[in-house]
Write an enzyme that holds these catalytic residues in place. Structure first.
Site, PDB file in Angstrom:
ATOM      1  N   LYS A  52      29.582  43.201  39.419  1.00 11.29           N
ATOM      2  CA  LYS A  52      30.336  42.479  40.542  1.00 11.29           C
ATOM      3  C   LYS A  52      30.935  43.488  41.490  1.00 11.29           C
ATOM      4  CE  LYS A  52      31.309  38.573  37.724  1.00 11.29           C
ATOM      5  NZ  LYS A  52      32.430  38.169  37.014  1.00 11.29           N
ATOM      6  N   GLN A  96      38.572  37.773  34.895  1.00 13.13           N
ATOM      7  CA  GLN A  96      37.483  37.819  33.990  1.00 13.13           C
ATOM      8  C   GLN A  96      37.903  37.361  32.684  1.00 13.13           C
ATOM      9  OE1 GLN A  96      34.422  39.139  35.185  1.00 13.13           O
ATOM     10  NE2 GLN A  96      33.729  38.275  32.918  1.00 13.13           N
ATOM     11  N   ASP A 119      36.423  31.858  42.112  1.00 16.04           N
ATOM     12  CA  ASP A 119      35.542  31.562  41.008  1.00 16.04           C
ATOM     13  C   ASP A 119      35.415  29.932  40.845  1.00 16.04           C
ATOM     14  OD1 ASP A 119      34.111  33.239  39.550  1.00 16.04           O
ATOM     15  OD2 ASP A 119      35.657  33.804  38.050  1.00 16.04           O
TER      16      ASP A 119
END
Ligand code: NAP
Length: 282
Positions: A52, A96, A119
């Site tokens: 990322k 994450q 997200d």
């Protein structure tokens, strides 16, 4: 033989367009920035976060990593999220997963400000997706939809079968396909006779995390097969949920692993960060 849905190539194209958008934002004094929080040192997470970060650099998005120790308390994590929520230089916040067991990940997702939730895991965004309002869509389903759109794959009236019902892939995938007027069946570990369900599927989306689960004899001739799975075999190879060798001769379209959905997931994260920067700067 199935046509390959080339996620790697499309992700490049998406990044090229985003780079231009980022350049334009920078000319207006706005520098899109993503904050990524990782708790503990999970080796797969480290690889994902590195990918990322590289992708952000490619399009000019700033990236800041917050590496917290395994022993970090939920309170400490939530405090960091609150701090990032208030930081005007940060446009997107990504936590994450997985996080250590003593942390309630849903509580952490709820704490991320909805307009920074790139997200799409905050229940506000999940709910807006369900009712068809503008929102941040979870990056993997978003990437799958972008791929289907690029190849002009018609979904209206089609039978779509989703294997897997996770909050990050299976469930948001339902809403995305429903919005395109497909008819959806969701299978999970308790579903009986998946073979029979798949025989009627015009579109198969597999997100279960079992190598070579979907084989050629299970699918309908001409179906579109999207393989979300990322599975590491004992010999180190990465494979999907779909047995490519037996499925590709029967399918009309198929995503490879690697090079299919994976790169699209990262590309759509970048798109969400750019969108967040625009929203926050009106
Ligand atoms: P997850 O949270 O572990 O969920 C797996 C789902 O598969 C669950 O709903 C489970 O059912 C179902 N399942 C497991 N075994 C099954 C079986 N034998 N038959 C039918 N359903 C079964 O996984 P996830 O996070 O959604 O990820 C799924 C896969 O996609 C993993 O390989 C992951 O690495 C990969 N992934 C890839 C990307 C990408 O960018 N390409 C992004 C995210 C995830 P229950 O609900 O009944 O347990």
């Amino acid at each position: 033989m199935a046509e390959i849905l080339d996620g790697k190539e499309l992700a490049k194209k998406v990044r090229k367009d985003l780079k231009q958008e980022v350049d334009e934002l920078k000319q207006k004094g706005i520098c899109p920035k993503l904050a990524v929080i990782m708790v503990g040192d999970n080796s797969s997470s480290q690889v994902y976060v590195k990918n990322k970060s590289k992708a952000c650099v490619k399009v000019g998005i700033e990236f800041e990593e917050f590496l917290l120790q395994e022993s970090t308390t939920e309170k400490e994590l939530l405090e960091l999220i609150e701090k990032l929520n208030e930081d005007e230089t940060i446009h997107g916040i990504l936590l994450q997963s997985p996080v250590p067991k003593h942390i309630d990940i849903n509580r952490a997702f709820r704490t991320i400000r909805p307009d920074k939730d790139v997200d799409g895991f905050n229940p506000i965004n999940v709910g807006n997706l369900v009712i068809g309002e503008d929102c941040f869509v979870s990056c993997t389903p978003f990437g799958v939809m972008r791929l289907l759109e690029e190849y002009h794959i018609e979904l209206e009236g089609k039978n779509a079968v989703i294997l897997g019902r996770s909050n990050i892939v299976g469930k948001p995938m339902v809403q995305c396909l429903l919005a395109k007027n497909a008819t959806i069946t969701v299978c999970h570990s308790k579903t009986q006779k998946i073979h029979e369900i798949l025989k009627n599927a015009d579109v198969v989306i597999s997100a279960i995390g079992k190598p070579h689960f979907v084989t050629g004899d299970m699918i309908k001739e001409g179906s579109v097969v999207i393989d979300v799975g990322i599975n590491r075999l004992e010999d180190g190879r990465i494979v999907g949920d779909v047995e490519f060798e037996t499925v590709s001769p029967k399918a009309s379209y198929i995503t490879p692993v690697p090079g299919g959905v994976g790169p699209m997931t990262v590309a759509m994260l970048l798109a969400n960060v750019v969108k967040a920067a625009k929203i926050q700067n009106k």
